[in-house]
Write a protein that holds these residues in place. Structure first.
Motif, PDB file in Angstrom:
ATOM      1  N   MET A   7       0.819  -1.181   0.000  1.00 37.99           N
ATOM      2  CA  MET A   7       0.000   0.000   0.000  1.00 37.99           C
ATOM      3  C   MET A   7       0.874   1.260   0.000  1.00 37.99           C
ATOM      4  O   MET A   7       0.620   2.184  -0.763  1.00 37.99           O
ATOM      5  CB  MET A   7      -0.897  -0.029   1.236  1.00 37.99           C
ATOM      6  CG  MET A   7      -2.176   0.691   1.084  1.00 37.99           C
ATOM      7  SD  MET A   7      -3.272   0.187   2.430  1.00 37.99           S
ATOM      8  CE  MET A   7      -3.634   1.760   3.097  1.00 37.99           C
ATOM      9  N   LEU A   8       1.898   1.269   0.844  1.00 41.93           N
ATOM     10  CA  LEU A   8       2.784   2.436   0.912  1.00 41.93           C
ATOM     11  C   LEU A   8       3.581   2.612  -0.382  1.00 41.93           C
ATOM     12  O   LEU A   8       3.825   3.734  -0.819  1.00 41.93           O
ATOM     13  CB  LEU A   8       3.741   2.327   2.086  1.00 41.93           C
ATOM     14  CG  LEU A   8       3.120   2.532   3.455  1.00 41.93           C
ATOM     15  CD1 LEU A   8       4.139   2.233   4.551  1.00 41.93           C
ATOM     16  CD2 LEU A   8       2.588   3.940   3.607  1.00 41.93           C
ATOM     17  N   LEU A   9       3.989   1.491  -0.967  1.00 43.99           N
ATOM     18  CA  LEU A   9       4.743   1.573  -2.224  1.00 43.99           C
ATOM     19  C   LEU A   9       3.918   2.299  -3.284  1.00 43.99           C
ATOM     20  O   LEU A   9       4.434   3.177  -3.984  1.00 43.99           O
ATOM     21  CB  LEU A   9       5.117   0.175  -2.717  1.00 43.99           C
ATOM     22  CG  LEU A   9       6.088  -0.614  -1.851  1.00 43.99           C
ATOM     23  CD1 LEU A   9       6.218  -2.036  -2.359  1.00 43.99           C
ATOM     24  CD2 LEU A   9       7.435   0.064  -1.776  1.00 43.99           C
ATOM     25  N   LYS A  10       2.655   1.926  -3.373  1.00 45.80           N
ATOM     26  CA  LYS A  10       1.762   2.565  -4.350  1.00 45.80           C
ATOM     27  C   LYS A  10       1.498   4.025  -3.994  1.00 45.80           C
ATOM     28  O   LYS A  10       1.590   4.912  -4.832  1.00 45.80           O
ATOM     29  CB  LYS A  10       0.416   1.820  -4.381  1.00 45.80           C
ATOM     30  CG  LYS A  10       0.156   1.110  -5.648  1.00 45.80           C
ATOM     31  CD  LYS A  10      -1.226   0.509  -5.613  1.00 45.80           C
ATOM     32  CE  LYS A  10      -1.249  -0.674  -6.546  1.00 45.80           C
ATOM     33  NZ  LYS A  10      -2.502  -1.350  -6.560  1.00 45.80           N
ATOM     34  N   GLN A  11       1.144   4.260  -2.748  1.00 42.68           N
ATOM     35  CA  GLN A  11       0.771   5.599  -2.295  1.00 42.68           C
ATOM     36  C   GLN A  11       1.886   6.623  -2.520  1.00 42.68           C
ATOM     37  O   GLN A  11       1.632   7.757  -2.896  1.00 42.68           O
ATOM     38  CB  GLN A  11       0.389   5.569  -0.814  1.00 42.68           C
ATOM     39  CG  GLN A  11      -0.066   6.916  -0.278  1.00 42.68           C
ATOM     40  CD  GLN A  11      -0.497   6.840   1.180  1.00 42.68           C
ATOM     41  OE1 GLN A  11      -0.680   5.774   1.743  1.00 42.68           O
ATOM     42  NE2 GLN A  11      -0.669   7.987   1.798  1.00 42.68           N
ATOM     43  N   TYR A  12       3.131   6.198  -2.278  1.00 44.78           N
ATOM     44  CA  TYR A  12       4.255   7.130  -2.391  1.00 44.78           C
ATOM     45  C   TYR A  12       5.088   6.909  -3.658  1.00 44.78           C
ATOM     46  O   TYR A  12       6.175   7.473  -3.790  1.00 44.78           O
ATOM     47  CB  TYR A  12       5.129   7.054  -1.137  1.00 44.78           C
ATOM     48  CG  TYR A  12       4.411   7.584   0.070  1.00 44.78           C
ATOM     49  CD1 TYR A  12       4.263   8.952   0.272  1.00 44.78           C
ATOM     50  CD2 TYR A  12       3.832   6.718   1.002  1.00 44.78           C
ATOM     51  CE1 TYR A  12       3.577   9.450   1.380  1.00 44.78           C
ATOM     52  CE2 TYR A  12       3.152   7.205   2.108  1.00 44.78           C
ATOM     53  CZ  TYR A  12       3.025   8.575   2.285  1.00 44.78           C
ATOM     54  OH  TYR A  12       2.339   9.054   3.384  1.00 44.78           O
ATOM     55  N   HIS A  13       4.577   6.073  -4.564  1.00 43.49           N
ATOM     56  CA  HIS A  13       5.237   5.803  -5.849  1.00 43.49           C
ATOM     57  C   HIS A  13       6.684   5.355  -5.640  1.00 43.49           C
ATOM     58  O   HIS A  13       7.606   5.879  -6.263  1.00 43.49           O
ATOM     59  CB  HIS A  13       5.174   7.039  -6.762  1.00 43.49           C
ATOM     60  CG  HIS A  13       3.796   7.593  -6.896  1.00 43.49           C
ATOM     61  ND1 HIS A  13       2.819   6.978  -7.653  1.00 43.49           N
ATOM     62  CD2 HIS A  13       3.217   8.683  -6.345  1.00 43.49           C
ATOM     63  CE1 HIS A  13       1.702   7.674  -7.567  1.00 43.49           C
ATOM     64  NE2 HIS A  13       1.917   8.717  -6.768  1.00 43.49           N
ATOM     65  N   LEU A  14       6.858   4.381  -4.747  1.00 43.83           N
ATOM     66  CA  LEU A  14       8.187   3.880  -4.421  1.00 43.83           C
ATOM     67  C   LEU A  14       8.528   2.652  -5.252  1.00 43.83           C
ATOM     68  O   LEU A  14       7.672   1.819  -5.518  1.00 43.83           O
ATOM     69  CB  LEU A  14       8.263   3.513  -2.932  1.00 43.83           C
ATOM     70  CG  LEU A  14       7.992   4.638  -1.950  1.00 43.83           C
ATOM     71  CD1 LEU A  14       7.915   4.091  -0.533  1.00 43.83           C
ATOM     72  CD2 LEU A  14       9.063   5.714  -2.062  1.00 43.83           C
ATOM     73  N   ASP A  15       9.779   2.540  -5.615  1.00 42.86           N
ATOM     74  CA  ASP A  15      10.289   1.373  -6.326  1.00 42.86           C
ATOM     75  C   ASP A  15      10.809   0.399  -5.269  1.00 42.86           C
ATOM     76  O   ASP A  15      11.731   0.742  -4.516  1.00 42.86           O
ATOM     77  CB  ASP A  15      11.414   1.810  -7.260  1.00 42.86           C
ATOM     78  CG  ASP A  15      12.030   0.659  -8.023  1.00 42.86           C
ATOM     79  OD1 ASP A  15      11.678  -0.519  -7.780  1.00 42.86           O
ATOM     80  OD2 ASP A  15      12.896   0.944  -8.876  1.00 42.86           O
ATOM     81  N   PRO A  16      10.253  -0.816  -5.179  1.00 42.34           N
ATOM     82  CA  PRO A  16      10.702  -1.775  -4.163  1.00 42.34           C
ATOM     83  C   PRO A  16      12.212  -2.028  -4.207  1.00 42.34           C
ATOM     84  O   PRO A  16      12.830  -2.267  -3.180  1.00 42.34           O
ATOM     85  CB  PRO A  16       9.921  -3.049  -4.492  1.00 42.34           C
ATOM     86  CG  PRO A  16       8.752  -2.600  -5.271  1.00 42.34           C
ATOM     87  CD  PRO A  16       9.173  -1.360  -6.002  1.00 42.34           C
ATOM     88  N   ALA A  17      12.802  -1.948  -5.387  1.00 41.10           N
ATOM     89  CA  ALA A  17      14.244  -2.183  -5.533  1.00 41.10           C
ATOM     90  C   ALA A  17      15.068  -1.087  -4.866  1.00 41.10           C
ATOM     91  O   ALA A  17      16.261  -1.270  -4.625  1.00 41.10           O
ATOM     92  CB  ALA A  17      14.604  -2.287  -7.007  1.00 41.10           C
ATOM     93  N   GLU A  18      14.447   0.042  -4.557  1.00 40.71           N
ATOM     94  CA  GLU A  18      15.145   1.155  -3.906  1.00 40.71           C
ATOM     95  C   GLU A  18      14.805   1.261  -2.421  1.00 40.71           C
ATOM     96  O   GLU A  18      15.183   2.228  -1.766  1.00 40.71           O
ATOM     97  CB  GLU A  18      14.813   2.466  -4.610  1.00 40.71           C
ATOM     98  CG  GLU A  18      15.321   2.517  -6.031  1.00 40.71           C
ATOM     99  CD  GLU A  18      14.987   3.811  -6.729  1.00 40.71           C
ATOM    100  OE1 GLU A  18      14.327   4.689  -6.126  1.00 40.71           O
ATOM    101  OE2 GLU A  18      15.384   3.958  -7.892  1.00 40.71           O
ATOM    102  N   CYS A  19      14.091   0.274  -1.898  1.00 38.43           N
ATOM    103  CA  CYS A  19      13.658   0.287  -0.497  1.00 38.43           C
ATOM    104  C   CYS A  19      14.434  -0.757   0.307  1.00 38.43           C
ATOM    105  O   CYS A  19      14.965  -1.714  -0.248  1.00 38.43           O
ATOM    106  CB  CYS A  19      12.169  -0.025  -0.395  1.00 38.43           C
ATOM    107  SG  CYS A  19      11.124   1.189  -1.211  1.00 38.43           S
TER     108      CYS A  19
ATOM    109  N   ALA B 124       7.184  -8.503  -1.202  1.00 39.04           N
ATOM    110  CA  ALA B 124       6.890  -7.243  -1.902  1.00 39.04           C
ATOM    111  C   ALA B 124       8.055  -6.813  -2.791  1.00 39.04           C
ATOM    112  O   ALA B 124       8.031  -5.739  -3.362  1.00 39.04           O
ATOM    113  CB  ALA B 124       6.579  -6.148  -0.881  1.00 39.04           C
ATOM    114  N   GLY B 125       9.103  -7.659  -2.870  1.00 42.41           N
ATOM    115  CA  GLY B 125      10.246  -7.334  -3.700  1.00 42.41           C
ATOM    116  C   GLY B 125      11.223  -6.378  -3.046  1.00 42.41           C
ATOM    117  O   GLY B 125      12.021  -5.732  -3.716  1.00 42.41           O
ATOM    118  N   ILE B 126      11.177  -6.296  -1.715  1.00 43.59           N
ATOM    119  CA  ILE B 126      12.027  -5.372  -0.962  1.00 43.59           C
ATOM    120  C   ILE B 126      13.132  -6.153  -0.252  1.00 43.59           C
ATOM    121  O   ILE B 126      12.867  -7.159   0.405  1.00 43.59           O
ATOM    122  CB  ILE B 126      11.191  -4.593   0.079  1.00 43.59           C
ATOM    123  CG1 ILE B 126      10.104  -3.779  -0.626  1.00 43.59           C
ATOM    124  CG2 ILE B 126      12.070  -3.709   0.942  1.00 43.59           C
ATOM    125  CD1 ILE B 126       9.107  -3.141   0.318  1.00 43.59           C
ATOM    126  N   ALA B 127      14.361  -5.672  -0.358  1.00 45.89           N
ATOM    127  CA  ALA B 127      15.473  -6.271   0.373  1.00 45.89           C
ATOM    128  C   ALA B 127      15.305  -5.957   1.857  1.00 45.89           C
ATOM    129  O   ALA B 127      14.605  -5.013   2.228  1.00 45.89           O
ATOM    130  CB  ALA B 127      16.798  -5.706  -0.129  1.00 45.89           C
TER     131      ALA B 127
END
Length: 63
Positions: free
Chosen positions: A1-13, A30-33
Motif C-alpha cells: 500500500m505504501l509503495l503505491k501511495q508514495y510511488h516507491l520502487d521496491p528495488a530502492e527500499c 513485496a520485492g524489498i530487500a
C-alpha cells in the motif's frame, strides 16, 4: 500500500526488522530487500532468511 501511495520502487527500499517472518519474508514478498537484526524480543528463526535478506549484528551497521 505504501509503495503505491508514495510511488516507491521496491528495488530502492530496505526493510530493517527483528522478526524473520513479518519483516524479512514480508519484505521479500513485496520485492524489498531486508536486514535482520536479532534482539531479545525476536522470535526464533525456523526457516532460512530470504535470499535478499542480510543478517546484521546491530542497527549501527546500516550507517
Amino acid at each position: 500500500m505504501l509503495l503505491k501511495q508514495y510511488h516507491l520502487d521496491p528495488a530502492e527500499c530496505l526493510m530493517t526488522g527483528n522478526d524473520d517472518i513479518a519483516d524479512c519474508h514480508g519484505a521479500a514478498s513485496a520485492g524489498i530487500a531486508s536486514r535482520y537484526v536479532a534482539t531479545r524480543q525476536s522470535p526464533k528463526i525456523n526457516d532460512p532468511l530470504p535470499e535478499n535478506c542480510e543478517k546484521i549484528a546491530a542497527i549501527a551497521e546500516l550507517f
